[in-house]
Structures are given as C-alpha cells and as structure tokens.
Scaffold this motif. Structure first.
Motif, mmCIF file in Angstrom:
data_model
loop_
_atom_site.group_PDB
_atom_site.id
_atom_site.type_symbol
_atom_site.label_atom_id
_atom_site.label_comp_id
_atom_site.label_asym_id
_atom_site.label_seq_id
_atom_site.Cartn_x
_atom_site.Cartn_y
_atom_site.Cartn_z
ATOM 1 N N LEU A 181 0.814 -0.964 0.048
ATOM 2 C CA LEU A 181 0.016 0.050 -0.107
ATOM 3 C C LEU A 181 0.839 1.251 0.059
ATOM 4 O O LEU A 181 0.587 2.204 -0.553
ATOM 5 N N HIS A 182 1.963 1.407 0.588
ATOM 6 C CA HIS A 182 2.874 2.289 0.408
ATOM 7 C C HIS A 182 3.510 2.683 -0.610
ATOM 8 O O HIS A 182 3.633 3.561 -1.065
ATOM 9 N N ALA A 183 3.926 1.389 -1.624
ATOM 10 C CA ALA A 183 4.427 1.454 -2.949
ATOM 11 C C ALA A 183 3.556 2.067 -3.792
ATOM 12 O O ALA A 183 3.600 2.645 -4.730
ATOM 13 N N PRO A 243 11.699 7.886 9.882
ATOM 14 C CA PRO A 243 11.394 8.639 8.411
ATOM 15 C C PRO A 243 11.050 7.722 7.284
ATOM 16 O O PRO A 243 11.636 6.737 7.022
ATOM 17 N N CYS A 244 9.863 8.020 6.545
ATOM 18 C CA CYS A 244 9.624 7.345 5.052
ATOM 19 C C CYS A 244 11.015 7.573 4.173
ATOM 20 O O CYS A 244 11.337 8.654 4.022
ATOM 21 N N PRO A 245 11.517 6.493 3.830
ATOM 22 C CA PRO A 245 12.614 6.435 2.623
ATOM 23 C C PRO A 245 12.163 7.144 1.572
ATOM 24 O O PRO A 245 13.050 7.708 0.784
ATOM 25 N N VAL A 246 11.168 7.418 1.393
ATOM 26 C CA VAL A 246 10.692 8.050 -0.076
ATOM 27 C C VAL A 246 10.630 9.584 0.039
ATOM 28 O O VAL A 246 10.986 10.151 -0.723
ATOM 29 N N CYS A 247 9.923 9.925 1.108
ATOM 30 C CA CYS A 247 9.417 11.333 1.097
ATOM 31 C C CYS A 247 10.095 12.082 2.617
ATOM 32 O O CYS A 247 9.953 13.120 2.746
ATOM 33 N N GLY A 248 10.357 11.232 3.416
ATOM 34 C CA GLY A 248 11.408 11.826 4.608
ATOM 35 C C GLY A 248 10.205 12.055 5.790
ATOM 36 O O GLY A 248 10.397 12.434 6.952
ATOM 37 N N TYR A 263 1.822 3.346 8.013
ATOM 38 C CA TYR A 263 1.749 3.897 6.807
ATOM 39 C C TYR A 263 2.494 5.277 6.761
ATOM 40 O O TYR A 263 2.832 5.783 8.035
ATOM 41 N N CYS A 264 2.723 5.876 5.708
ATOM 42 C CA CYS A 264 3.233 7.341 5.469
ATOM 43 C C CYS A 264 2.413 8.356 5.244
ATOM 44 O O CYS A 264 1.680 8.132 3.923
ATOM 45 N N PRO A 265 2.011 9.090 6.133
ATOM 46 C CA PRO A 265 0.818 10.182 5.647
ATOM 47 C C PRO A 265 0.956 10.816 4.280
ATOM 48 O O PRO A 265 0.036 10.922 3.407
ATOM 49 N N THR A 266 2.225 11.485 4.138
ATOM 50 C CA THR A 266 2.583 12.106 2.973
ATOM 51 C C THR A 266 2.453 11.180 1.740
ATOM 52 O O THR A 266 1.502 11.519 0.638
ATOM 53 N N CYS A 267 2.793 9.972 1.582
ATOM 54 C CA CYS A 267 2.681 9.196 0.446
ATOM 55 C C CYS A 267 1.421 8.655 0.349
ATOM 56 O O CYS A 267 0.923 8.222 -0.792
ATOM 57 N N GLN A 268 0.624 8.350 1.521
ATOM 58 C CA GLN A 268 -0.658 7.555 1.264
ATOM 59 C C GLN A 268 -2.029 8.048 1.541
ATOM 60 O O GLN A 268 -2.833 7.578 1.151
HETATM 61 ZN ZN LIG Z 1 6.421 8.821 2.289
#
Ligand SMILES: [Zn+2]
Length: 284
Positions: A181-183, A243-248, A263-268
């Motif tokens: 779901l993150h990806a 930190p999320c490795p994609v967006c921090g 989950y990551c709020p910014t990404c998802q």
């Molecule tokens: Zn993220």
C-alpha cells in the motif's frame, strides 16, 4: 509472520537441500502443533522427500505422496540443522515444536517463539485436506491487474483487510500489505471496491514489485538469515516514528486489538493522519 516471499524461499531451500533424502524420523516436541492424526506423523518415516511447495503462506513438503504441511503462524520458523543430535528432544520446553531427521544426519527444526502458540502441522494425503488451504483465494503472484480488479470489486471492505484476507488473495500478510500500500501510495483504509483504474494498476504493480523484490532478496539465503533480510527491505512496516525512505515524513501507526498497521501520511493519505481508535479512546 512469514508471508509469501519467506515461505516461497523456504520451499526453494528445501527443494535444494531436502528433496531426494529419506525422512529417518520426526520428533514432535509441542503436542498442540499437530492438527491431524491420520495418517500419523510416524507414517513419514522411511519415505523419500520428493518435493517442496507453497500454498499461500502454507509450506508443503511432499513426502512420496504424503504431505507434511506447515503454517508458521506469527512467530514460527524453519531452521535447517546440520548433524542433528539423535536423542529425541524433551517435549514442551522452549521454542521447538517439531524436529525432522533426514537419513544423512541433517534435518530441520520448526520453532515458535512466544507464549501464543499458532504454529500448525498437518500430515495429509492431499494439501487440499487442510482447511486453510482449501479456502485460499488465487495466489497473489498469479493474478494480473484485471483479475485483481475483479477480486476487489466484490469486496466491500478496507484495502488493508482485503489484501490480507487469504480467501480473497493468498500469500499477503500484515507486513507486505503495509509495504504494498505504501508503494502504491494508497491509504490502508480505502474501500477495496472503490479504486479508480489508475489506482488499481498502481496497486497491482506495487504488489508484484514488493513481493518479487522480497523474494529475490530471500532466495539463496540460508533459512536462518531470511528474517533479517525481510526486515532490511521494509519501508514502512514496523518502522513507526522513523522517516519514510521515499519522502522523509514520519511513519505512523494505527493500532488494533492485537495487531497494528504502519503507513506514511504524505505518500498515502494526502498528509492526513488516520484515526487511531485506541489513541482517540485514550484522549476522550
Ligand atoms: Zn512517504
């Protein structure tokens, strides 16, 4: 919990190391682990291991037409052992559930950590006799985007729960559903039957990339080191507060009675934290 990539890698490991050997003896150390009584565990003795396969998260050792089927549950694992001690283990002590001796002196232990015991062993004439296998949906790696869409279309539930429902799709558990779901940049709380075509394609691509990437990292690993590899490849699962490795952004968590998701709020979720019922109950 071992999921599709781990169990697939274990099956591959056993195909290389156990197939062609004869089972000398099987010791049961945790009586509650065995779920069948006919044929008995002792029926495997003297028979050659002829194959190893995976059904969802079940591991299936083909022993000349009998099947030793294992579900590793939450904290179970298979440890390959060289030069096993011949004396039977003391039952009911420590994590050992079952020990299989092969005719060359090697073998494997099934172990389970913790007090909640869920590891299950079945001896059956056909894998389909195991109720959990009979109920499985199609394997997660066998569905194309169109099939995935059809499977989700009939499900009025949240994506996280639908992806981990083994009767819908076999092989995905708590860790890889978080990762997929993150990806795919999708909220775990999205309704499974309300995805746009674009979101469905993203979900399908993320599912394949995540599972095949994990499988690739695990194949060729010794059975003992696979779990470490799993942890190293994770982006959000079990990484609350990091930190999320994609967006921090900071990885967040939603807790349930006996499990949690990350989950990551910014990404998802468009930057919005998801409601955590346990937390809001405490704050009320
Ligand atoms: Zn993220």
């Amino acid at each position: 919990m071992p999921e599709l990539p781990e169990v697939e890698a274990l099956a591959a490991f056993l195909r290389e190391n156990a197939v062609g050997r004869v089972i000398a003896r099987v010791d049961l150390a945790a009586v509650q682990a065995i779920k069948t009584f006919d044929p008995p565990l002792s029926a495997l003795s003297g028979l050659e291991v002829t194959g190893a396969a995976r059904h969802g998260k079940f591991l299936d050792l083909d022993v000349s037409g009998l099947h030793l089927v294992v579900h590793l549950a939450r904290a179970g694992w298979l440890h390959w052992r060289e030069a096993l001690p011949p004396a039977p283990p003391k039952p009911g002590r420590g994590p050992l559930a079952l020990r299989a001796h092969l005719d060359d002196g090697n073998g494997f232990d099934l172990t389970e950590q913790g007090t909640r015991k869920g590891l299950a062993v079945y001896v059956v004439r056909s894998p389909a006799e195991v109720p959990g296998i009979a109920r499985l949906g199609p394997d997660a790696l066998d569905v194309d985007a169109e099939r995935l869409g059809a499977l989700l279309a009939g499900r009025h539930g949240q994506l996280k729960g639908t992806l981990t429902d083994q009767t819908v799709l076999a092989g995905i558990g708590n860790a890889y559903s978080d990762e997929i779901l993150h990806a795919a940049r999708l909220s775990p709380f999205r309704m499974a039957d309300k995805l746009t075509d674009d979101e469905l394609l993203r979900l399908h691509a993320a599912l394949r990339e995540t599972l095949l990437g994990a499988l690739d990292r695990q194949l060729g690993q010794r059975a003992a080191t696979m779990k470490g590899e799993k942890r190293a490849g994770l982006q959000v699962h079990a990484r609350t507060g990091l930190p999320c490795p994609v967006c921090g952004d900071t990885v967040r968590e939603v807790s349930f009675a006996d499990t949690s998701l990350q989950y990551c709020p910014t990404c998802q979720t468009g930057g919005k934290p998801l409601a955590d019922r346990r937390m809001s109950k405490l704050l009320r």
